[in-house]
Design a protein around this motif. Structure first.
Motif: not given
Length: 243
Positions: A33-39, A81-90, A108-109
């Motif tokens: 199973a694959k997933a999507s992450l929308t933010g 599936p797993g634990t990721y580090t999300l980095t956001i730059n603007a 969704t975050i």
């Protein structure tokens, strides 16, 4: 004969069930199973969605995935599936980093980024916008604010809001203020709410000036002025914007 066939089937079934699993048991199976992450990404002060930026997902021991933020939204697809580090730059915002756990379900975050500028610095910019463009349209006021922010990332100008706004160039024994309201003191007047909103929109990434680093009023500036030699980007109301 029937009893022999049944006996063979039982033996084979037992052998198949006893086969050991392959690969790392902690890793998801291939084709699983694959997933999507929308933010969504917003300014922590104004609540406005950021026009652009970059989001990156990194998993320990695995490759990084990067995507652009457009209209305040980013999306990653086909994530294992797993634990990721999300980095956001603007641009003009403090970097955000957090851990995100991806399961087999879509996620969704909503995240908020904090500007690198203090409230006092943003008020100074709003006072400049008010003094320079209080008679212009809202778009024109956002454009004026954007030109100041554009100077911050241009090598020809100081890298702080105060430095840009209060910059004085000495040439031929004369002092040249970059903004007339600094010279005549109009910048000391309180900013209108419209000017404050315009600054918030420019900070979030709206740039009606099309990347300009300056502006002037053609009706008030003589043809011999150096500003006429600069490359124009757009005219909004009484202001011509240039690079």
């Amino acid at each position: 004969m029937l009893s022999i066939i049944l006996l063979v089937a039982i033996i084979l079934g037992g052998c198949l069930n006893a086969l050991p699993p392959t690969g790392d048991p902690s890793s998801p199976p291939t084709g699983g199973a694959k997933a999507s992450l929308t933010g969504t990404v917003q300014d922590a002060r104004s609540g406005l969605k950021l026009w652009d930026g970059q989001a990156t997902l990194t998993r320990s021991g695995g490759p990084s995935h990067s995507t652009s933020i457009k209209g305040g939204v980013f999306e990653f697809q086909n994530l294992a599936p797993g634990t990721y580090t999300l980095t956001i730059n603007a641009l003009h915002y403090k970097q955000l980093q957090k851990q995100v756990v991806v399961t087999g379900a879509n996620i969704t975050i909503s995240e908020k980024l904090t500007p690198i500028f203090s409230a006092a610095e943003l008020d100074l910019l709003a006072r400049l916008v008010h003094a320079e463009a209080k008679g212009e349209s809202y778009e024109g006021q956002v454009a004026v604010a954007a030109t100041v922010l554009n100077r911050l990332v241009h090598p020809d100008y100081p890298n702080s809001l105060e430095g840009v706004i209060y910059q004085v160039i000495v040439s031929g024994g004369r002092r040249y203020y970059q903004y007339e309201p600094v010279l005549n003191g109009a910048i000391k007047s309180p900013a209108s709410q419209t000017a404050k909103d315009a600054v918030a929109d420019a900070l979030a990434g709206w740039d009606p000036s099309r990347g300009a680093t300056g502006f002037f009023a053609p009706a008030k500036v003589g043809s011999g002025s150096w500003v006429w030699t600069r490359t124009p980007t757009v005219t909004i109301g009484n202001h011509r914007f240039f690079k």
